[in-house]
Design a protein around this motif. Sequence first.
Motif, PDB file in Angstrom:
ATOM      1  N   ASP A 354       0.752  -1.141   0.018  1.00 16.88           N
ATOM      2  CA  ASP A 354      -0.028  -0.027   0.027  1.00 16.88           C
ATOM      3  C   ASP A 354       0.984   1.178  -0.148  1.00 16.88           C
ATOM      4  OD1 ASP A 354       1.129   0.097   2.449  1.00 16.88           O
ATOM      5  OD2 ASP A 354      -0.813   0.098   3.741  1.00 16.88           O
ATOM      6  N   GLY A 355       2.111   1.187  -0.299  1.00 18.65           N
ATOM      7  CA  GLY A 355       3.159   2.333  -0.249  1.00 18.65           C
ATOM      8  C   GLY A 355       3.618   2.645   1.018  1.00 18.65           C
ATOM      9  N   SER A 356       3.103   2.124   2.168  1.00 20.28           N
ATOM     10  CA  SER A 356       3.733   2.412   3.407  1.00 20.28           C
ATOM     11  C   SER A 356       5.412   2.095   3.697  1.00 20.28           C
ATOM     12  CB  SER A 356       2.845   1.725   4.538  1.00 20.28           C
ATOM     13  OG  SER A 356       1.557   2.250   4.579  1.00 20.28           O
ATOM     14  N   LEU A 357       5.994   2.845   4.439  1.00 20.79           N
ATOM     15  CA  LEU A 357       7.361   2.593   4.553  1.00 20.79           C
ATOM     16  C   LEU A 357       7.495   1.215   5.625  1.00 20.79           C
ATOM     17  CD1 LEU A 357       9.006   5.798   5.485  1.00 20.79           C
ATOM     18  CD2 LEU A 357       9.716   4.377   3.268  1.00 20.79           C
ATOM     19  N   VAL A 358       8.246   0.249   5.200  1.00 25.98           N
ATOM     20  CA  VAL A 358       8.488  -0.993   6.035  1.00 25.98           C
ATOM     21  C   VAL A 358       8.963  -0.625   7.360  1.00 25.98           C
ATOM     22  CG1 VAL A 358       9.469  -3.246   6.062  1.00 25.98           C
ATOM     23  CG2 VAL A 358       8.429  -2.637   3.939  1.00 25.98           C
ATOM     24  N   VAL A 359       9.875   0.160   7.389  1.00 25.07           N
ATOM     25  CA  VAL A 359      10.678   0.794   8.467  1.00 25.07           C
ATOM     26  C   VAL A 359      10.110   2.082   8.874  1.00 25.07           C
ATOM     27  CG1 VAL A 359      12.812   1.249   9.738  1.00 25.07           C
ATOM     28  CG2 VAL A 359      12.722  -0.655   8.148  1.00 25.07           C
ATOM     29  N   PRO A 360       9.093   2.349   9.730  1.00 23.44           N
ATOM     30  CA  PRO A 360       8.410   3.442   9.815  1.00 23.44           C
ATOM     31  C   PRO A 360       9.614   4.760  10.188  1.00 23.44           C
ATOM     32  CG  PRO A 360       7.625   1.852  11.483  1.00 23.44           C
ATOM     33  CD  PRO A 360       8.648   1.303  10.711  1.00 23.44           C
ATOM     34  N   LEU A 361       9.066   5.926   9.986  1.00 25.37           N
ATOM     35  CA  LEU A 361       9.945   7.143   9.981  1.00 25.37           C
ATOM     36  C   LEU A 361      10.381   7.425  11.355  1.00 25.37           C
ATOM     37  CD1 LEU A 361       8.246   9.790   7.599  1.00 25.37           C
ATOM     38  CD2 LEU A 361      10.417   8.667   7.461  1.00 25.37           C
ATOM     39  N   THR A 362       9.631   6.774  12.512  1.00 26.88           N
ATOM     40  CA  THR A 362       9.733   7.169  13.819  1.00 26.88           C
ATOM     41  C   THR A 362      10.527   6.027  14.467  1.00 26.88           C
ATOM     42  OG1 THR A 362       7.762   6.257  14.421  1.00 26.88           O
ATOM     43  CG2 THR A 362       7.981   8.873  14.020  1.00 26.88           C
ATOM     44  N   ALA A 363      10.612   4.980  13.808  1.00 26.01           N
ATOM     45  CA  ALA A 363      11.567   3.765  14.276  1.00 26.01           C
ATOM     46  C   ALA A 363      12.746   4.243  14.893  1.00 26.01           C
ATOM     47  CB  ALA A 363      11.562   2.841  13.379  1.00 26.01           C
ATOM     48  N   HIS A 364      13.119   3.478  15.982  1.00 25.71           N
ATOM     49  CA  HIS A 364      14.275   3.946  16.658  1.00 25.71           C
ATOM     50  C   HIS A 364      15.570   3.440  15.846  1.00 25.71           C
ATOM     51  CE1 HIS A 364      16.635   4.250  20.367  1.00 25.71           C
ATOM     52  NE2 HIS A 364      17.502   3.359  20.243  1.00 25.71           N
ATOM     53  N   ALA A 365      15.531   2.286  15.465  1.00 27.15           N
ATOM     54  CA  ALA A 365      16.803   1.835  14.631  1.00 27.15           C
ATOM     55  C   ALA A 365      17.138   2.831  13.362  1.00 27.15           C
ATOM     56  CB  ALA A 365      16.343   0.576  14.042  1.00 27.15           C
ATOM     57  N   ARG A 366      15.957   3.274  12.737  1.00 24.22           N
ATOM     58  CA  ARG A 366      16.095   4.179  11.729  1.00 24.22           C
ATOM     59  C   ARG A 366      16.663   5.635  12.130  1.00 24.22           C
ATOM     60  NH1 ARG A 366      13.782   6.165   6.549  1.00 24.22           N
ATOM     61  NH2 ARG A 366      12.471   4.180   6.313  1.00 24.22           N
TER      62      ARG A 366
END
Length: 456
Positions: A354-366
Amino acid sequence: MAEQSTPEASPEGIPSQNTKRGPAAKAAPTRRPSGRSAPDGTVADGAASTGAISRRRLLGTAGATGLALGAVGAAAGYTAAPEEPEKTAPLTSLGAARVSFRGRHQPGIVDAAQARGHLLAFDLAPGAGRTQAAALLRRWSATAERLMAGEAAGHDDTGVARDAGPSSLTITFGFGHSFFSRTGLDGRRPAALDPLPDFSSDRLDASRSNGDLWVQIGADDALVAFHALRTIQQDAGGAARLRWQMNGFNRSPGATARPSTARNLMGQIDGTRNPKPAETDFEQRVFVPGSGDPDWMAHGSYAVVRRIRMLLDDWEKLSLKAQEDVIGRRKSDGAPLSGGTETTTMDLEKTTADGSLVVPLTAHARITRPDQNGGAAMLRRPFSFHDGFDADGTPDAGLLFVCWQADPVRGFVPVQRRLDRGDALSEYIRHEASGLFAVPGGAAPGEYVGQRLLEG
């Protein structure tokens, strides 16, 4: 809890140049006890031992086995000859592991994170100044060298660790911002020791933060660690008073079937992207250069110390998927949500159907990736803690975060600022204490830690 970190939460163990072996293994290469992993995921097997364990001998495992066999023998009609001399059992690999006090860097930075740790800070006593501080550091250095070699304290030893070997004991010393004004050395205070900025997640307790002097103790045996803690505190005498003290732990060496990055109290693998000694820029990221400014900090490092409480009741209410989205990695094996294994490079652009990022923008690891922070990196070497429960049953538990860098302005600060602006993990943690300490390089033969500052 920056993801590029931990030797526990992890350096579980970098093979140290300082580890020594005893006479039974002099021809073999230096090794860590079996099962200890390193920040880069490698492990050194084998047993490190010392040739000068002094009066301490580990009789535990072998002694218990001997008693059991003796009981079986007696039942079978056999008894031991009373005149047969008692044989001293050798130290196990865990007890025999020894780290040298002396070297280019102080111990307890790139060495394996131990199973037990104590962090403590002291303030110089009223009226104490540079002379008293120098005498104290001389005493502490002498004590640390003896205890790390598996020897008794030089005076009034309590006997707490009498039967144990060094057990990878390390004792590390540092100076806080206030130390320099207390000793008339303001002109020699490093600019990198300026107070850390305020962060939105801070709920700091001043009585458990900062301090004139800082000591880090780690060992793979709880009694060895306590013995060092008690001896250092007694050695302070009238020169310094304890300001705060915190106790921590890590997974014990050999507790897992295979070496792996350790987990924190949230159950997450923590420390995958810790800088590795094999990397060409490791030294410049972690240690002050030999031509450092100021000169007395050559080959030293700066330690940021934070008591980070984990709000475990709230965290444990999240679904597995929600927890993984907060972190950006799978809970089962630490692999990035974008796929692969724990060490696979995270694909920050990968999307779902659906076009969403697999690793969320707010993910700690990112957010904590060095390439998302101008290359900022720090070597984490923390301990977990659990100090009981509040009146309502809420656990007082989390991470005693310790990270090492050549300059906190380029290491810790930029990463923490980014976390402050949108890390999903911030909702589930609280920073309750903080300190920044200048940790000089290792003591050369005949020197004590900090001598180049105090007598230079």
